[in-house]
Design an enzyme around this catalytic site. Sequence first.
Site, short mmCIF file in Angstrom:
data_model
loop_
_atom_site.label_atom_id
_atom_site.label_comp_id
_atom_site.label_asym_id
_atom_site.label_seq_id
_atom_site.Cartn_x
_atom_site.Cartn_y
_atom_site.Cartn_z
N HIS A 34 82.81 48.55 74.97
CA HIS A 34 83.31 47.46 74.11
C HIS A 34 83.63 47.95 72.71
CE1 HIS A 34 79.50 46.58 71.83
NE2 HIS A 34 78.89 46.95 72.93
N ASP B 180 76.97 51.22 68.63
CA ASP B 180 77.01 50.22 69.70
C ASP B 180 78.26 49.37 69.47
OD1 ASP B 180 76.57 48.24 71.58
OD2 ASP B 180 74.83 47.37 70.55
N GLU C 220 81.83 41.66 73.06
CA GLU C 220 80.61 41.87 73.85
C GLU C 220 79.38 41.34 73.13
OE1 GLU C 220 77.00 44.19 75.22
OE2 GLU C 220 77.88 43.95 73.22
N GLU C 221 79.35 41.53 71.81
CA GLU C 221 78.15 41.19 71.05
C GLU C 221 77.89 39.68 70.95
OE1 GLU C 221 76.01 43.25 70.31
OE2 GLU C 221 76.95 45.21 70.07
N GLU D 103 77.47 52.45 77.16
CA GLU D 103 76.91 51.75 76.02
C GLU D 103 76.16 52.69 75.08
OE1 GLU D 103 76.51 49.15 74.31
OE2 GLU D 103 77.12 47.37 75.42
N HIS E 75 72.00 48.04 66.09
CA HIS E 75 72.08 46.72 65.46
C HIS E 75 71.61 46.73 64.01
CE1 HIS E 75 72.69 43.94 69.15
NE2 HIS E 75 73.18 45.15 69.39
#
Length: 381
Positions: free
Chosen positions: A84, A198, A230-231, A253, A341
């Site tokens: 992604h 990510d 995606e998130e 990922e 994140h």
Amino acid sequence: MKTFAALALLLAASLASAQQPDRTLTLLQRLADAPGPPGAEEAVRAIMVPEMKPFITEPLRYDGTGSVIAQQGTKGPRIMIDAHMDELGGMVRRVTPNGFLTMQMLGGWLDQALVDQRWIIIGSKGPVHAVTGIRDIHIVPAEERTRVFSRDSLYLDVGAKNAQEVFAMGVEAGDPVVPDSPFTVMNGTQNYLGKGWDDRIGCAVLLEAMRRTSAMPHPNQLFYVATTQEEVGLRGAKAASQLVKPDIGIAIEGGITGDTAGAHPEESQVKLGAGPGMFLYDSSTIPNRKLVAFTRAAARSASLPLQADLVQGYGDDSAEMQASSGGTPTINLVVPVRYTHSHNGIVNRQDFDRTVDLVVAMLMKLDAAAVADLRDFTPKP
């Protein structure tokens, strides 16, 4: 004299080689630094598309969310390799009369990761630098000094005195916001610091695997898909899977490491620099057990290390691939990332290279017979 001349030429060639740019390092930096929160992946897509075009056999396609579908081959099983493009970010919610901005967070942020950080707002007139301020230690009461302040109490400061100055900068409600954290090679090591690993690290794996398989014979239709949003709920993967209709799904990922200070063994077993990882469980997907065994066998045959992990509170695009086409065998492969994140994550170059090797090894072993076996749930007598 001839020997000296030969040595001089050899030295010159060696120096020229040493000065050649590292193509992969340059790609990783471009991807990491590109802004692309959910729903605003344009800058990342602008990198992915020209990188994909030299290696496709069919015209590029896009789904309605902006995901990019690149195809190699027109016969055989349909293998979807997914990464992604979006990263954690935010969106301007409101401009206050005194020139501060509130922010709607996009993705799974910890509140403690948001205070006193630099951000970039993607405004209509170009990037606007901002900071989530912090109260001064000299005036914060003692009982509040160890408190985690909620995201709803934070404001973006762009240096404006009032709302009119904010609007003059080209900023308004709905504008995307991303972390401001430039790519850095960490002190001469093979570890790279940056935002958005990510899943920009997955995007880079996808591109490198695509480049390599374009020159290798394989009996499959390979669909390399760079997805959106995606998130915030795997939305691009759902739309793209409906178009691709995969027989097998491989998500790539950014993983989670458990090798940092204060980590607990039950949270993650993966270590930075110890090779690619494979999820045996996450909150969105339980992988096909035959595909797990297939992945392990591919890693062994290629003499590659393979870490395995089970992570709660984690979802990925393999869930949408798994639910497509009447049920698709899927696996989630990860490049380990420290501090996902957040503004500042760390990846290891050897982990990246080995993940590419693993993906290519798997794709070369897949054929109609292997795919049929992976999809066969008939009870054995």
